[in-house]
Design an enzyme around this catalytic site. Sequence first.
Site, mmCIF file in Angstrom:
data_model
loop_
_atom_site.group_PDB
_atom_site.id
_atom_site.type_symbol
_atom_site.label_atom_id
_atom_site.label_comp_id
_atom_site.label_asym_id
_atom_site.label_seq_id
_atom_site.Cartn_x
_atom_site.Cartn_y
_atom_site.Cartn_z
ATOM 1 N N GLY A 38 0.792 -1.217 0.000
ATOM 2 C CA GLY A 38 0.000 0.000 0.000
ATOM 3 C C GLY A 38 0.828 1.272 0.000
ATOM 4 O O GLY A 38 0.290 2.371 0.004
ATOM 5 N N ASP A 39 2.143 1.143 -0.032
ATOM 6 C CA ASP A 39 3.004 2.319 0.012
ATOM 7 C C ASP A 39 3.105 2.963 -1.367
ATOM 8 O O ASP A 39 3.487 2.304 -2.340
ATOM 9 C CB ASP A 39 4.393 1.934 0.511
ATOM 10 C CG ASP A 39 5.262 3.150 0.730
ATOM 11 O OD1 ASP A 39 5.200 3.727 1.829
ATOM 12 O OD2 ASP A 39 5.986 3.536 -0.216
ATOM 13 N N LEU A 40 2.781 4.228 -1.430
ATOM 14 C CA LEU A 40 2.739 4.929 -2.719
ATOM 15 C C LEU A 40 4.102 4.981 -3.398
ATOM 16 O O LEU A 40 4.213 4.787 -4.604
ATOM 17 C CB LEU A 40 2.178 6.340 -2.529
ATOM 18 C CG LEU A 40 1.927 7.137 -3.795
ATOM 19 C CD1 LEU A 40 0.970 6.414 -4.729
ATOM 20 C CD2 LEU A 40 1.403 8.518 -3.449
ATOM 21 N N TRP A 80 12.031 3.164 -3.200
ATOM 22 C CA TRP A 80 12.019 4.522 -2.637
ATOM 23 C C TRP A 80 13.206 5.326 -3.160
ATOM 24 O O TRP A 80 13.052 6.485 -3.539
ATOM 25 C CB TRP A 80 12.065 4.484 -1.115
ATOM 26 C CG TRP A 80 10.799 4.051 -0.461
ATOM 27 C CD1 TRP A 80 9.528 4.450 -0.792
ATOM 28 C CD2 TRP A 80 10.662 3.150 0.621
ATOM 29 N NE1 TRP A 80 8.625 3.839 0.036
ATOM 30 C CE2 TRP A 80 9.286 3.036 0.912
ATOM 31 C CE3 TRP A 80 11.567 2.407 1.386
ATOM 32 C CZ2 TRP A 80 8.811 2.231 1.933
ATOM 33 C CZ3 TRP A 80 11.085 1.609 2.398
ATOM 34 C CH2 TRP A 80 9.725 1.526 2.663
#
Length: 89
Positions: A38-40, A80
């Site tokens: 769920g991490d954008l 990231w």
Amino acid sequence: MDDEALLTMLTLVKGIGVWSVHMFLMFSLRPADVLPVGDLGVRKGVKLLYGLKELPKPLEMEELCEKWKPYRSVGSWYMWRYMEAKGVL
């Protein structure tokens, strides 16, 4: 307690969701195989890395990142950094 049991127990607490538990696992307990679906930032990284037209849904993330096992936490960290390098985040 394994990751799934911890996820189940912690999400019973009001205000703690799956993303929060994933971040807790990755940055406090430090297991190598957590995929924060769920991490954008991770989703955007996977989108760019695999040339997808839209952000992958959680199930699609699981399928695409299956080959990262047992180092999905490391793969997430790279997503990231990839987004930072591209100036997306």
